[in-house]
Design an enzyme around this catalytic site. Sequence first.
Site, mmCIF file in Angstrom:
data_model
loop_
_atom_site.group_PDB
_atom_site.id
_atom_site.type_symbol
_atom_site.label_atom_id
_atom_site.label_comp_id
_atom_site.label_asym_id
_atom_site.label_seq_id
_atom_site.Cartn_x
_atom_site.Cartn_y
_atom_site.Cartn_z
ATOM 1 N N ASP A 166 60.108 -8.443 -7.646
ATOM 2 C CA ASP A 166 58.816 -7.771 -7.523
ATOM 3 C C ASP A 166 59.039 -6.276 -7.736
ATOM 4 O O ASP A 166 59.625 -5.598 -6.883
ATOM 5 C CB ASP A 166 58.218 -8.012 -6.135
ATOM 6 C CG ASP A 166 57.748 -9.452 -5.929
ATOM 7 O OD1 ASP A 166 58.305 -10.355 -6.575
ATOM 8 O OD2 ASP A 166 56.831 -9.666 -5.117
ATOM 9 N N LYS A 229 50.579 -8.299 -9.569
ATOM 10 C CA LYS A 229 50.434 -8.340 -8.110
ATOM 11 C C LYS A 229 49.659 -7.109 -7.648
ATOM 12 O O LYS A 229 49.857 -6.018 -8.183
ATOM 13 C CB LYS A 229 51.835 -8.391 -7.483
ATOM 14 C CG LYS A 229 51.900 -8.315 -5.976
ATOM 15 C CD LYS A 229 53.361 -8.387 -5.511
ATOM 16 C CE LYS A 229 53.511 -8.094 -4.025
ATOM 17 N NZ LYS A 229 54.930 -8.130 -3.594
ATOM 18 N N LYS A 265 49.231 -12.509 -7.914
ATOM 19 C CA LYS A 265 49.657 -12.482 -6.516
ATOM 20 C C LYS A 265 48.910 -11.389 -5.760
ATOM 21 O O LYS A 265 49.188 -10.210 -5.935
ATOM 22 C CB LYS A 265 51.169 -12.249 -6.422
ATOM 23 C CG LYS A 265 51.691 -12.174 -4.979
ATOM 24 C CD LYS A 265 53.203 -11.963 -4.949
ATOM 25 C CE LYS A 265 53.722 -11.749 -3.530
ATOM 26 N NZ LYS A 265 55.195 -11.555 -3.496
#
Length: 329
Positions: A166, A229, A265
């Site tokens: 991430d 995300k 996400k």
Amino acid sequence: METGTAERLAHLPQVTEARNPGMALDLDWVRAVQANTSAIERRAATLPGRRSVKKAYQAAWLCRAVSCIDLTTLAGDDTVARVQRLCAKARQPVRADLLEALGLPGLTVGAVCVYHDMVAPAVAALQGSGIPVAAVSTGFPAGLSPFRLRVAEIGESVKAGAAEIDIVISRRHVLSGDWQALYDEMRAFREACGDAHVKAILATGELGTLRNVARASLVCMMAGADFIKTSTGKESVNATLPVTLVMLRAIRAYHARSGYRVGYKPAGGISKAKDALTYLALIKDELGDRWLRPDLFRFGASSLLGDIERQLEHHVTGAYSAGYRHALG
């Protein structure tokens, strides 16, 4: 593929999809993107009241939400023991008797997300479970460390066994409209990840406008992001329904033009089962059932799991239990 191998790969993003290779930066497309804020906010405001599921259907949706959780600990006082307890919860996210009653004895979460130093302990604790480890990287959460160190951090986490990375983008590139710099940065991060799948954290609460969110989403996908995300979870404003709607529309537009599916996400601020249901309903409305699987959708959350387990216990037994009976570890 052997059954055991298939199970080990089941949660990895894009395993059943061709991985998004990205494309050349199309500045005409990026600059043409707009966002009607009032219309987006009206649409988002109607969702909690318009999409509801009850009884067995609700239980099924909540179990799907569990399978899409990135169970996370990102605290300065993380210890190996805490991560090991979190990994035990990832293996058995809901009490065994409840899962038996629901007919889902093998249910697990989508991944465990930790800082780099905790990657190796998490990998060891999850060995044989098929649950991947995700590492936050690139100077998380601010993303302001030297660029070469951010790239090197990705390589170290991959070497330690992280299957997902991430990364955080440089917000200044978005705020100044330097889309080429954002594209080049994201492309470098993607290349450093190698076979590990990359989630691009936009830190939407710091991007100023929904139009910036839409454009940043598109640029990151063009640069090869496997997921986009919302947040690090450290901003004052994290995942929201308006931001989610904007990002999902960007994913839909990218898929329509490129043919590649990119995951989504939301992270930060999603702690109640009813909120998880709203997000799942929005995904179904905007992208369809294919995105309601852990290879294309994740919740960045930890406290969410406790509330879902409490709701599932109510479904099975007819009684609510105290929240402290559903601790993470």
